[in-house]
Design an enzyme around this catalytic site. Structure first.
Site, PDB file in Angstrom:
ATOM      1  N   GLU A 151       4.810  -3.031  12.334  1.00 15.93           N
ATOM      2  CA  GLU A 151       3.712  -2.098  12.081  1.00 15.93           C
ATOM      3  C   GLU A 151       2.612  -2.941  11.466  1.00 15.93           C
ATOM      4  OE1 GLU A 151       3.622   0.871  12.991  1.00 15.93           O
ATOM      5  OE2 GLU A 151       5.719   1.415  13.302  1.00 15.93           O
ATOM      6  N   LEU A 152       1.602  -3.267  12.256  1.00 13.02           N
ATOM      7  CA  LEU A 152       0.617  -4.255  11.802  1.00 13.02           C
ATOM      8  C   LEU A 152      -0.742  -3.600  11.535  1.00 13.02           C
ATOM      9  CD1 LEU A 152       1.805  -7.067  14.235  1.00 13.02           C
ATOM     10  CD2 LEU A 152       2.600  -6.546  11.930  1.00 13.02           C
TER      11      LEU A 152
ATOM     12  N   GLY B 224       2.875  -4.752   7.630  1.00 11.16           N
ATOM     13  CA  GLY B 224       1.953  -5.622   6.902  1.00 11.16           C
ATOM     14  C   GLY B 224       0.859  -6.115   7.822  1.00 11.16           C
ATOM     15  N   SER B 225       0.323  -7.272   7.491  1.00  7.99           N
ATOM     16  CA  SER B 225      -0.828  -7.778   8.241  1.00  7.99           C
ATOM     17  C   SER B 225      -0.406  -8.313   9.608  1.00  7.99           C
ATOM     18  CB  SER B 225      -1.507  -8.883   7.441  1.00  7.99           C
ATOM     19  OG  SER B 225      -0.606  -9.963   7.281  1.00  7.99           O
TER      20      SER B 225
ATOM     21  N   ASN C 152       0.816  -1.236   0.000  1.00 10.73           N
ATOM     22  CA  ASN C 152       0.000   0.000   0.000  1.00 10.73           C
ATOM     23  C   ASN C 152       0.844   1.278   0.000  1.00 10.73           C
ATOM     24  OD1 ASN C 152       0.748  -0.478   2.639  1.00 10.73           O
ATOM     25  ND2 ASN C 152      -1.202   0.143   3.521  1.00 10.73           N
TER      26      ASN C 152
ATOM     27  N   CYS D  26      -3.254   1.359   6.850  1.00 13.93           N
ATOM     28  CA  CYS D  26      -3.516   0.790   8.174  1.00 13.93           C
ATOM     29  C   CYS D  26      -4.014   1.858   9.141  1.00 13.93           C
ATOM     30  CB  CYS D  26      -2.269   0.102   8.703  1.00 13.93           C
ATOM     31  SG  CYS D  26      -0.822   1.130   8.558  1.00 13.93           S
TER      32      CYS D  26
ATOM     33  N   LYS E 264      12.788  -6.882   1.342  1.00 11.48           N
ATOM     34  CA  LYS E 264      11.878  -7.609   0.457  1.00 11.48           C
ATOM     35  C   LYS E 264      10.597  -6.810   0.279  1.00 11.48           C
ATOM     36  CE  LYS E 264       8.567 -10.437   0.830  1.00 11.48           C
ATOM     37  NZ  LYS E 264       7.794  -9.955  -0.327  1.00 11.48           N
TER      38      LYS E 264
HETATM   39  P1  ADP Z   1      -0.652  -7.010   2.967  1.00 12.94           P
HETATM   40  O1  ADP Z   1      -0.765  -7.902   1.765  1.00 12.94           O
HETATM   41  O2  ADP Z   1      -1.953  -6.688   3.618  1.00 12.94           O
HETATM   42  O3  ADP Z   1       0.230  -5.836   2.746  1.00 12.94           O
HETATM   43  P2  ADP Z   1       0.961  -9.069   4.126  1.00 12.94           P
HETATM   44  O4  ADP Z   1       1.281  -9.194   5.560  1.00 12.94           O
HETATM   45  O5  ADP Z   1       0.313 -10.204   3.428  1.00 12.94           O
HETATM   46  O6  ADP Z   1       0.075  -7.771   4.088  1.00 12.94           O
HETATM   47  O7  ADP Z   1       2.253  -8.695   3.291  1.00 12.94           O
HETATM   48  C1  ADP Z   1       3.191  -7.744   3.714  1.00 12.94           C
HETATM   49  C2  ADP Z   1       4.574  -8.192   3.292  1.00 12.94           C
HETATM   50  O8  ADP Z   1       4.901  -9.415   3.944  1.00 12.94           O
HETATM   51  C3  ADP Z   1       4.705  -8.480   1.798  1.00 12.94           C
HETATM   52  O9  ADP Z   1       5.993  -8.100   1.389  1.00 12.94           O
HETATM   53  C4  ADP Z   1       4.538  -9.986   1.757  1.00 12.94           C
HETATM   54  O10 ADP Z   1       5.123 -10.556   0.609  1.00 12.94           O
HETATM   55  C5  ADP Z   1       5.288 -10.373   3.006  1.00 12.94           C
HETATM   56  N1  ADP Z   1       4.974 -11.721   3.536  1.00 12.94           N
HETATM   57  C6  ADP Z   1       3.827 -12.409   3.434  1.00 12.94           C
HETATM   58  N2  ADP Z   1       3.939 -13.606   4.031  1.00 12.94           N
HETATM   59  C7  ADP Z   1       5.197 -13.695   4.533  1.00 12.94           C
HETATM   60  C8  ADP Z   1       5.935 -14.683   5.266  1.00 12.94           C
HETATM   61  N3  ADP Z   1       5.402 -15.839   5.626  1.00 12.94           N
HETATM   62  N4  ADP Z   1       7.220 -14.380   5.598  1.00 12.94           N
HETATM   63  C9  ADP Z   1       7.761 -13.213   5.267  1.00 12.94           C
HETATM   64  N5  ADP Z   1       7.128 -12.255   4.592  1.00 12.94           N
HETATM   65  C10 ADP Z   1       5.855 -12.479   4.214  1.00 12.94           C
END
Ligand code: ADP
Length: 482
Positions: free
Chosen positions: A254-255, A232-233, A156, A288, A179
Site C-alpha cells: 500500500e504505497l 508506506g512510501s 500515520n 495516502c 515492525k
Molecule cells: P512514511 O515515513 O512516509 O510512513 P516510509 O516508507 O519511510 O514512509 O516508512 C514506512 C515504514 O517502512 C516504517 O515502518 C519505516 O521504518 C519502514 N522502512 C523505512 N525504510 C525501510 C527499509 N529500507 N526496509 C524496511 N522498512 C523500512
C-alpha cells in the site's frame, strides 16, 4: 484523562518474551504536540529479527494447523480487548502521532472492526471442487496459510494499518513479525500486549522496533518469511519488492497516492465542501488517500473556493488532546518543511495563497490549514504527495480534461468526484485509473470493501473478501484412478 500507562510497552515481543535490544540501545519517542519525550523503545537489528523469525516459523508449525474455531475465538477476544481499551489506546496514539483524539478513537474502532471482519470472513474462505475432464478423476482446490508474514507499518495510522495486516494473517493461521514505524512504535507494541493477554501462543505475533534497514533487511533476506505486507512510501515499497525477489516472497504494497478530487458544475456544493474537508484535512492531510489535487469546473470554481476557504478558516488547530481540536501538529519538522517548499514553489509559478500558508503561531510542527488557488500542472504538488494541510485548487473546463489531468500521475490509489449526473458517474468509473473511487463521498474506507491502489500505488487489497487472498495459498490436488 484515561491513563495509557498499562499499555505503554518499552520492550519488544519476541517468541513470547518481552526483551530489549541485545546491545541495550534505545530510541527516544517524542510527542509531536509538545516535543517532550514519551519514553524509549529498543533499537533492535538483525540478530533480534532473526530470533523473531525463528520463533514465528516454529509457532507456525502448530498455529498454521490450529482449529478454525479457535482462531475465530481469539480474534473475537482481540476485538473486544481493543474496544475495552479504546480510550487508552486512543490517548496513546494521539500522544505519539498527534492526531485529534476523536480521530484516534475512530482509528482504534476501525482497527477492531477489521479484526472482527476477518474473524467472520475466514469462515467463508472456501476452496473449490472443479469439474474434471474425465470420469476417473476428481479435482480439488484447497486453501492454506502462507506461513510467516513480515508486516511493516507507517506512522500515520500506527494502529489500524497493523489491524489490516494482523487480522487476515491471524485469521488464516499465519504467524507474524511486525515492525511499526520508528516515530510511532507504542501503538504497535500495545497490540503485542493485547494479543498476549487474549491468549495467542508465544511466537505467533512478534513485534520489533529499531533500525528499519536492519530489521527490514533481515526480514527480506529470510527464506522463512513467505510474505511481506507493507504500507508506506513508494520509494521504500520499491526497495522491499526488489529485496523480496531473491526469496520470491508474496508481496502486498500500500504505497503513496496523489488523489484527485473533481468537482463538476452540477455538484451539490455543500456536500462537496463537506467531503473536501474530510478528504483533505483528516489527520492534517497526512494520509495516502488524502486529496492532493482539487479539480474544480469553471462554473462552480469561485463559489467552491470561497466555501473551502471559509471552512478551512474554521478548523481549530491545537494539541490533539484539547477539546475541539480539528488539526494537530504535523509528524515532524521534515513534514513542515515539505509543505513550505510546495507553497513557495506554487507561488513562484503564479499560484495564490487564499488561506493560511504559514507555520502556525503555536510553533513546533503546527501549520496553518492552507488553500492555494491558480494551481497548474507544472507545480510540484501536481505530481508529488503533499502529506500536509494544503489544498491545491486547479480549474478545468471539460470532463475529458478533468479525467486526463486526474490520471496524469504515476499513482493510482484514491480519487473523488462530486456530480449528480448518473451517466458521468459510470464514465468516471471506467476512466479514472484508481483503485478506490469516492463519488459524492470524501471518506470511503470500510472493512467490507477492498482497499488498494493501481499503478505505483501498490498491489494487493486490504479489507473486503479480497483482503484474505494474499494470506492464503491455493493448492490444486488431482485424485486419479477412481
Ligand atoms: P512514511 O515515513 O512516509 O510512513 P516510509 O516508507 O519511510 O514512509 O516508512 C514506512 C515504514 O517502512 C516504517 O515502518 C519505516 O521504518 C519502514 N522502512 C523505512 N525504510 C525501510 C527499509 N529500507 N526496509 C524496511 N522498512 C523500512
Amino acid at each position: 484523562m484515561t491513563s495509557y500507562k498499562h499499555l505503554l510497552c518499552e520492550e519488544n515481543l519476541i517468541g513470547g518474551g518481552w526483551v530489549g535490544a541485545d546491545n541495550g540501545s534505545k530510541i527516544t519517542v517524542t510527542d509531536p504536540a509538545t516535543g517532550k519525550t514519551i519514553g524509549h523503545v529498543p533499537n533492535c537489528g538483525r540478530a533480534e529479527t532473526n530470533r523473531a523469525i525463528a520463533a514465528a516459523a516454529s509457532a507456525f508449525d502448530s498455529f498454521g494447523r490450529s482449529d478454525l474455531s479457535q482462531r475465530v475465538k481469539l480474534l473475537q477476544a482481540l476485538h473486544d480487548a481493543l474496544m475495552d481499551n479504546q480510550e487508552a489506546l486512543a490517548q496513546l496514539l494521539t500522544a505519539e502521532q498527534g492526531k485529534p483524539l476523536f480521530e484516534a478513537r475512530g482509528e482504534i474502532a476501525i482497527g477492531a472492526a477489521y479484526i472482527r471482519w476477518f474473524a467472520e470472513e475466514i469462515r467463508r474462505a472456501k476452496g473449490e471442487i472443479v469439474p474434471a475432464p474425465t470420469g476417473d478423476r476428481r479435482l480439488f482446490v484447497t486453501r492454506h496459510p502462507v506461513g510467516v508474514v513480515a508486516a511493516i507499518t507507517p506512522w500515520n495510522f500506527p494502529s489500524s494499518m497493523l489491524a489490516r495486516k494482523l487480522g487476515p494473517a491471524l485469521a488464516a493461521g499465519c504467524t507474524v513479525v511486525a515492525k511499526p514505524a520508528t516515530n510511532t512504535p507504542y501503538s504497535g507494541l500495545a497490540w503485542g500486549k493485547l494479543t498476549e493477554e487474549v491468549g495467542y501462543p508465544a511466537g505467533v505475533i512478534n513485534i520489533l522496533t529499531g533500525s528499519a534497514r536492519d530489521i527490514g533487511g533481515a526480514l527480506m533476506d529470510s527464506p522463512h518469511v513467505r510474505k511481506v505486507t507493507f504500507t508506506g512510501s513508494t520509494e521504500v515499497g520499491k526497495t522491499l519488492i526488489r529485496q523480496s525477489a531473491d526469496t520470491v516472497k508474496k508481496v502486498s504494497m500500500e504505497l503513496g497516492g496523489n488523489a484527485p478530487f473533481i468537482v463538476f458544475d452540477d455538484a451539490d456544493l455543500d456536500a462537496a465542501i463537506e467531503g473536501a474537508m474530510i478528504a483533505k484535512y483528516r489527520n492534517m492531510g497526512q494520509t495516502c488517500v488524502c486529496t492532493n489535487r482539487f479539480y474544480v469546473q469553471a462554473g462552480i470554481h469561485d463559489a467552491f473556493v470561497e466555501k473551502l476557504r471559509a471552512a478551512t478558516t474554521d478548523l481549530q488547530v491545537g494539541a490533539g488532546t484539547e477539546p475541539g481540536t480539528m488539526q494537530g501538529p504535523l509528524i515532524n519538522e521534515a513534514a513542515v518543511a515539505k509543505v513550505e517548499e510546495l507553497i513557495s514553489d506554487a507561488l513562484s509559478k503564479g499560484g495564490n495563497v487564499v488561506e493560511g500558508g504559514q507555520r502556525h503561531a503555536l510553533g513546533g510542527t503546527y501549520f496553518q490549514p492552507t488553500v492555494v488557488t491558480g494551481a497548474t500542472a507544472d507545480m510540484s504538488f501536481a505530481t508529488e504527495e503533499i502529506f500536509g494541510p494544503l489544498s491545491a485548487v486547479f480549474r478545468f473546463e471539460t470532463e475529458e480534461e478533468a479525467i486526463s489531468a486526474a490520471n496524469a500521475t504515476e499513482f493510482g490509489l484514491a480519487a473523488y468526484a462530486y456530480t449528480r449526473d448518473l451517466a458521468r458517474i459510470f464514465r468516471l468509473n471506467e476512466g479514472l485509473q484508481y483503485g478506490l473511487i469516492g463519488i459524492n463521498a470524501g471518506l470511503i474506507t470500510t472493512v467490507e470493501a477492498p482497499f488498494g491502489g493501481l499503478k505505483q500505488s501498490g498491489m494487493g487489497k486490504e479489507g473486503g473478501s479480497q483482503g484474505l487472498d494474499d494470506y492464503l495459498e491455493s493448492k490444486y490436488m488431482c485424485v486419479a484412478g477412481l
